[in-house]
Design a protein around this motif. Structure first.
Motif, PDB file in Angstrom:
ATOM      1  N   LEU A  55       0.839  -1.204   0.000  1.00 33.29           N
ATOM      2  CA  LEU A  55       0.000   0.000   0.000  1.00 33.29           C
ATOM      3  C   LEU A  55       0.873   1.253   0.000  1.00 33.29           C
ATOM      4  CD1 LEU A  55      -3.031   0.831   0.134  1.00 33.29           C
ATOM      5  CD2 LEU A  55      -2.664   1.232   2.593  1.00 33.29           C
ATOM      6  N   SER A  56       1.851   1.231   0.873  1.00 36.82           N
ATOM      7  CA  SER A  56       2.698   2.423   0.949  1.00 36.82           C
ATOM      8  C   SER A  56       3.552   2.564  -0.306  1.00 36.82           C
ATOM      9  CB  SER A  56       3.523   2.405   2.237  1.00 36.82           C
ATOM     10  OG  SER A  56       4.853   2.112   1.985  1.00 36.82           O
ATOM     11  N   ALA A  57       3.900   1.410  -0.944  1.00 37.61           N
ATOM     12  CA  ALA A  57       4.667   1.469  -2.195  1.00 37.61           C
ATOM     13  C   ALA A  57       3.800   2.029  -3.319  1.00 37.61           C
ATOM     14  CB  ALA A  57       5.188   0.093  -2.568  1.00 37.61           C
ATOM     15  N   SER A  58       2.539   1.564  -3.375  1.00 39.03           N
ATOM     16  CA  SER A  58       1.708   1.962  -4.518  1.00 39.03           C
ATOM     17  C   SER A  58       1.211   3.408  -4.410  1.00 39.03           C
ATOM     18  CB  SER A  58       0.533   0.992  -4.704  1.00 39.03           C
ATOM     19  OG  SER A  58      -0.184   0.904  -3.502  1.00 39.03           O
ATOM     20  N   THR A  59       1.113   3.909  -3.193  1.00 37.10           N
ATOM     21  CA  THR A  59       0.712   5.314  -3.073  1.00 37.10           C
ATOM     22  C   THR A  59       1.915   6.232  -3.216  1.00 37.10           C
ATOM     23  OG1 THR A  59       0.931   5.103  -0.688  1.00 37.10           O
ATOM     24  CG2 THR A  59      -1.291   4.890  -1.562  1.00 37.10           C
ATOM     25  N   GLY A  60       3.102   5.638  -3.212  1.00 37.10           N
ATOM     26  CA  GLY A  60       4.305   6.442  -3.390  1.00 37.10           C
ATOM     27  C   GLY A  60       4.689   7.199  -2.125  1.00 37.10           C
ATOM     28  N   ARG A  61       4.124   6.766  -0.978  1.00 36.80           N
ATOM     29  CA  ARG A  61       4.453   7.438   0.280  1.00 36.80           C
ATOM     30  C   ARG A  61       5.912   7.215   0.662  1.00 36.80           C
ATOM     31  NH1 ARG A  61      -0.222   5.718   2.843  1.00 36.80           N
ATOM     32  NH2 ARG A  61       0.964   4.193   3.983  1.00 36.80           N
ATOM     33  N   SER A  62       6.362   5.986   0.432  1.00 36.18           N
ATOM     34  CA  SER A  62       7.768   5.699   0.762  1.00 36.18           C
ATOM     35  C   SER A  62       8.323   4.692  -0.242  1.00 36.18           C
ATOM     36  CB  SER A  62       7.859   5.118   2.172  1.00 36.18           C
ATOM     37  OG  SER A  62       7.102   3.930   2.221  1.00 36.18           O
ATOM     38  N   ILE A  63       9.636   4.555  -0.210  1.00 33.66           N
ATOM     39  CA  ILE A  63      10.272   3.584  -1.105  1.00 33.66           C
ATOM     40  C   ILE A  63      10.358   2.264  -0.359  1.00 33.66           C
ATOM     41  CG2 ILE A  63      12.425   2.994  -2.299  1.00 33.66           C
ATOM     42  CD1 ILE A  63      12.705   5.945  -2.926  1.00 33.66           C
ATOM     43  N   GLU A  64       9.767   1.226  -0.959  1.00 38.40           N
ATOM     44  CA  GLU A  64       9.705  -0.071  -0.290  1.00 38.40           C
ATOM     45  C   GLU A  64      10.484  -1.115  -1.086  1.00 38.40           C
ATOM     46  OE1 GLU A  64       8.496  -0.440   2.595  1.00 38.40           O
ATOM     47  OE2 GLU A  64       7.222   1.343   2.839  1.00 38.40           O
ATOM     48  N   THR A  65      10.816  -2.199  -0.370  1.00 34.77           N
ATOM     49  CA  THR A  65      11.493  -3.311  -1.057  1.00 34.77           C
ATOM     50  C   THR A  65      10.730  -4.593  -0.800  1.00 34.77           C
ATOM     51  OG1 THR A  65      12.885  -3.616   0.886  1.00 34.77           O
ATOM     52  CG2 THR A  65      13.814  -2.305  -0.909  1.00 34.77           C
ATOM     53  N   CYS A  66      10.917  -5.551  -1.700  1.00 34.64           N
ATOM     54  CA  CYS A  66      10.269  -6.856  -1.566  1.00 34.64           C
ATOM     55  C   CYS A  66      10.826  -7.541  -0.322  1.00 34.64           C
ATOM     56  CB  CYS A  66      10.538  -7.695  -2.811  1.00 34.64           C
ATOM     57  SG  CYS A  66      10.037  -9.411  -2.651  1.00 34.64           S
ATOM     58  N   THR A  67       9.933  -8.084   0.513  1.00 37.15           N
ATOM     59  CA  THR A  67      10.400  -8.700   1.759  1.00 37.15           C
ATOM     60  C   THR A  67      11.090 -10.045   1.502  1.00 37.15           C
ATOM     61  OG1 THR A  67       8.149  -9.522   1.994  1.00 37.15           O
ATOM     62  CG2 THR A  67       8.754  -7.620   3.331  1.00 37.15           C
ATOM     63  N   ASN A  68      10.952 -10.546   0.264  1.00 39.57           N
ATOM     64  CA  ASN A  68      11.612 -11.823  -0.062  1.00 39.57           C
ATOM     65  C   ASN A  68      12.941 -11.618  -0.790  1.00 39.57           C
ATOM     66  OD1 ASN A  68      11.811 -14.704  -0.364  1.00 39.57           O
ATOM     67  ND2 ASN A  68      11.304 -14.360  -2.515  1.00 39.57           N
ATOM     68  N   CYS A  69      12.896 -10.935  -1.957  1.00 37.75           N
ATOM     69  CA  CYS A  69      14.120 -10.830  -2.781  1.00 37.75           C
ATOM     70  C   CYS A  69      14.884  -9.535  -2.530  1.00 37.75           C
ATOM     71  CB  CYS A  69      13.810 -11.005  -4.259  1.00 37.75           C
ATOM     72  SG  CYS A  69      12.869  -9.643  -4.988  1.00 37.75           S
TER      73      CYS A  69
END
Ligand SMILES: [Zn+2]
Length: 231
Positions: A212-226
């Motif tokens: 959600l936070s990645a798609s709204t562009g609120r923050s830069i997120e990373t995949c929790t797996n890769c």
């Protein structure tokens, strides 16, 4: 934050092109190697056959000399026979003649066999030499074209690399170091888009709060797996 994402997407696009050019260069190099190997194989066949023919000719010569020798022996025995009077002596010479003629017949068979083999080998050699010269011309043309492709690809790769490096500076330093690490990993992918809540690179379902936070562009997120950046 949105700006950083779009920079990363563009960087990834440049890098994809670098990898594409490099793999094309690799493919061309392999083709050149294949052409070279094929040419060497035909060359080897030609030289092998040439030495076989040389050996056949030597063998033929030896047998022809043996045949000449038997012929002159037969001639001598026949001359001697004509000067003999006693039946016993004539019979002995006749027996010798039988043995000599048998050897002669055998040798003639061997010589004929060798002549036949020689003819077949010489025909085959002509065929192989034609194949070799045709391959040499073809290989030369193809390798020239492949080398040109390699040069073009290397230039293109270099130009994408430059674009990549120029743009990389504009990334926030912390993100930049992580992005660089990811891009120099084995598959060269540092950022993946989201399919819903799924990382498009590793197919892992990422917790909704992060997507959600990645798609709204609120923050830069990373995949929790890769660990790749997601957007
Ligand atoms: Zn992932």
């Amino acid at each position: 934050m949105k700006n950083e994402i779009s920079i990363m997407v563009e960087l990834q696009h440049f890098w994809d092109n670098v990898l594409k050019c490099d793999s094309e260069t690799e493919r061309c190099r392999k083709s050149i190697k294949t052409w070279d190997t094929r040419l060497k194989e035909i060359s080897l066949k030609v030289s092998t056959l040439e030495s076989e023919i040389k050996a056949l000719k030597m063998n033929l010569k030896k047998n022809e000399l043996d045949l000449d020798e038997i012929d002159s022996k037969i001639k001598k025995v026949e001359e001697r026979k004509n000067q003999l009077k006693s039946e016993r002596e004539i019979e002995a010479q006749n027996n010798e003649l039988i043995v000599l003629n048998e050897s002669k017949e055998k040798l003639e068979g061997v010589v004929l066999d060798l002549l036949e083999k020689l003819e077949t080998s010489e025909d085959k050699l002509v065929e192989l030499k034609t194949q070799l010269s045709e391959s040499e011309i073809q290989t030369k043309t193809d390798i020239e074209a492949l080398n040109k492709k390699i040069t073009d690809n290397q230039k293109e790769s270099e130009s994408f690399k430059n674009k990549f490096n120029e743009l990389l500076i504009s990334l926030d330093p912390q993100i930049r170091s992580r992005f660089s690490k990811l891009i120099s990993s084995k598959d060269g992918v540092a950022i993946a888009h989201l399919n819903g809540e799924i990382c498009s690179r590793c197919n892992f379902q990422i917790p909704s709060s992060i997507t959600l936070s990645a798609s709204t562009g609120r923050s830069i997120e990373t995949c929790t797996n890769c660990g790749r950046f997601i957007y």
